[in-house]
Enzyme design. Structure first.
Site, short mmCIF file in Angstrom:
data_model
loop_
_atom_site.label_atom_id
_atom_site.label_comp_id
_atom_site.label_asym_id
_atom_site.label_seq_id
_atom_site.Cartn_x
_atom_site.Cartn_y
_atom_site.Cartn_z
N GLU A 135 0.82 -1.21 0.00
CA GLU A 135 0.00 0.00 0.00
C GLU A 135 0.85 1.25 0.00
OE1 GLU A 135 -3.12 0.46 2.73
OE2 GLU A 135 -3.96 -1.52 2.32
N CYS A 148 2.90 8.66 1.54
CA CYS A 148 3.23 7.79 2.65
C CYS A 148 3.66 6.46 2.03
CB CYS A 148 2.00 7.62 3.54
SG CYS A 148 2.26 6.48 4.90
N CYS A 155 4.61 -6.37 8.02
CA CYS A 155 5.48 -5.85 9.08
C CYS A 155 5.64 -6.90 10.18
CB CYS A 155 4.87 -4.57 9.68
SG CYS A 155 5.93 -3.80 10.92
N CYS A 159 2.66 -4.59 16.42
CA CYS A 159 2.11 -3.67 17.43
C CYS A 159 0.61 -3.93 17.54
CB CYS A 159 2.37 -2.22 17.02
SG CYS A 159 4.14 -1.85 16.88
N CYS A 162 -2.08 -1.88 15.40
CA CYS A 162 -1.77 -1.58 13.99
C CYS A 162 -2.21 -2.73 13.07
CB CYS A 162 -0.27 -1.33 13.84
SG CYS A 162 0.23 -0.99 12.14
N CYS A 374 -3.03 6.32 9.21
CA CYS A 374 -1.95 5.67 9.97
C CYS A 374 -2.44 4.40 10.63
CB CYS A 374 -1.49 6.58 11.11
SG CYS A 374 -0.26 7.75 10.65
#
Ligand code: SAH
Length: 382
Positions: A135, A148, A155, A159, A162, A374
């Protein structure tokens, strides 16, 4: 030698106009380009290294190796980085016969999906050469066009708040795959990209070499100021110090998200192996080595880390630190049981920091209704 006709998709100006173009390739070349080296960008282009990401000297060396005059290196540089071509076949100033023999995709991605949020933010799902999808987000304002960018496919940091981490990790992005994201947004908006934030999918400091290479190329080849770039990291031991040695001008943003070690460990699993005191010590060293202040990001989760005493604790932690705190109200994601605090709570938290003379601002993410804000990037078409 047998000639095969291969169809590649070339977009000249806008992603909404994608034209199929016929390109000739001999079969040997196709076989060699089928397994590109994605981890390690090399200095010179070979059939396994895309030209995207190469600088002027490298492009010039490559055209010379092809038996072409050196001025074609400058032309190639301009057509790749300023005109944003997707294949050598498009470079009309090159001799036709040469173009058809070296037809190459240059290392650009293809558009898999595009969605526009009500605030004009555009989310792109981009398909890479190995079919993986990442993305990228384009965030326009009157004066700026910010991209961004992702630095990894998925990832590994996991977290708790997220969406990217919940989807797992696949691989690092190569330098050209990072640069491509910026060129793609520039092409779609038909407007120069002014700012780049390394805040998409992935942890940039697990892919430092390619990220630093991309920062330099975006600066020197695409023409974006290093000062208009921000790299966000959750913090990986020793990597912030290593980053400082590059003496680059971008802003370092560190995802703090908690005012003490115990709470940080609950939200960020990797914090167990990297105590807050050590992270802050490394950040202090970064400030000393670079002379640049650090931004601390602090996500605001209702009832979890937004209490007045936590604001006071955060102020205590950062006292005397040459820094700026960015408060990020939580953006809702599936599979997580957190809530965004009320505006009053957000303001109260912010005011406590201000009273303690901590430089602070609240950053509301854009693109929420397209899952482009985010923490919402998961390479899905919502
Ligand atoms: N791996 C890097 C980049 C991540 S994305 C890092 O951790 O810094 C950029 C920022 O968005 C990080 O501060 C990240 O913690 C934050 N973020 C993640 N999920 C979020 C969510 N659901 N709402 C708001 N911010 C989020």
């Amino acid at each position: 030698m047998p000639i095969e006709v291969n169809v590649v998709y070339v977009s000249f100006f806008s992603l909404s106009q994608v034209y199929p173009v016929m390109v000739s390739k001999d079969q040997n070349q196709l076989k060699e380009t089928a397994t590109p080296t994605l981890e390690q960008p090399q200095l010179t282009h070979s059939s396994t290294t895309p030209l995207l990401g190469a600088n002027l000297a490298e492009l010039t060396a490559w055209v010379l190796s092809q038996g072409q005059p050196s001025y074609r290196g400058r032309q190639l540089h301009e057509w790749i980085y300023q005109k944003g071509v997707r294949s050598l076949a498009e470079i009309s100033v090159f001799p036709k016969q040469w173009r058809s023999t070296v037809a190459d995709s240059l290392g650009r991605s293809t558009l898999h999906h595009r969605s526009v949020a009500s605030d004009g933010t555009v989310k792109y799902l981009l398909r890479l050469a190995d079919e993986r999808v990442i993305e990228t987000v384009g965030i326009p304002t009157e004066k700026r066009l910010t991209v961004c960018v992702s630095t990894q496919v998925g990832c590994p940091m996991a977290c708790d708040f997220c969406a990217t981490g919940k989807g797992g990790f696949n691989r690092n992005l190569a330098r050209h795959e990072i640069i491509d994201q910026v060129l793609t947004v520039q092409e779609d908006f038909q407007r120069r990209v002014s700012h780049v934030v390394f805040m998409g999918m992935g942890e940039p400091l697990l892919n430092t070499e390619n990220v630093v290479g991309a920062i330099k190329s975006l600066n020197e080849d695409v023409g974006i100021s290093q000062r208009a770039m921000t790299l966000s990291t959750v913090g990986i031991p020793e990597r912030i110090r290593q980053l400082a040695q590059h003496q680059l001008q971008f802003t370092l943003a560190v995802s703090l998200h908690a005012s003490n070690q115990a709470l940080r460990e609950k939200l960020i699993p990797s914090a167990r192996r990297y105590p807050l005191v050590d992270l802050l010590a490394e950040c202090r060293e970064y400030v000393q080595m670079t002379g640049r202040r650090v931004t601390f990001e602090y996500i605001l989760l209702a009832g979890v880390n937004d209490l007045p005493e936590q604001a006071a604790e955060l102020a205590q932690l950062l006292r005397g630190f040459q820094s700026h705190v960015n408060l990020i109200p939580y953006n809702p994601i599936r599979d997580a049981d957190y809530h965004r605090p009320t505006s009053r709570r957000i303001q109260a938290f912010c005011n406590i920091l201000k009273q303690e003379h901590i430089a602070v601002s609240v950053r509301y993410s854009r693109g929420m209704d397209a899952d482009a804000a985010c923490g919402q990037l998961r390479a899905t078409q919502s």
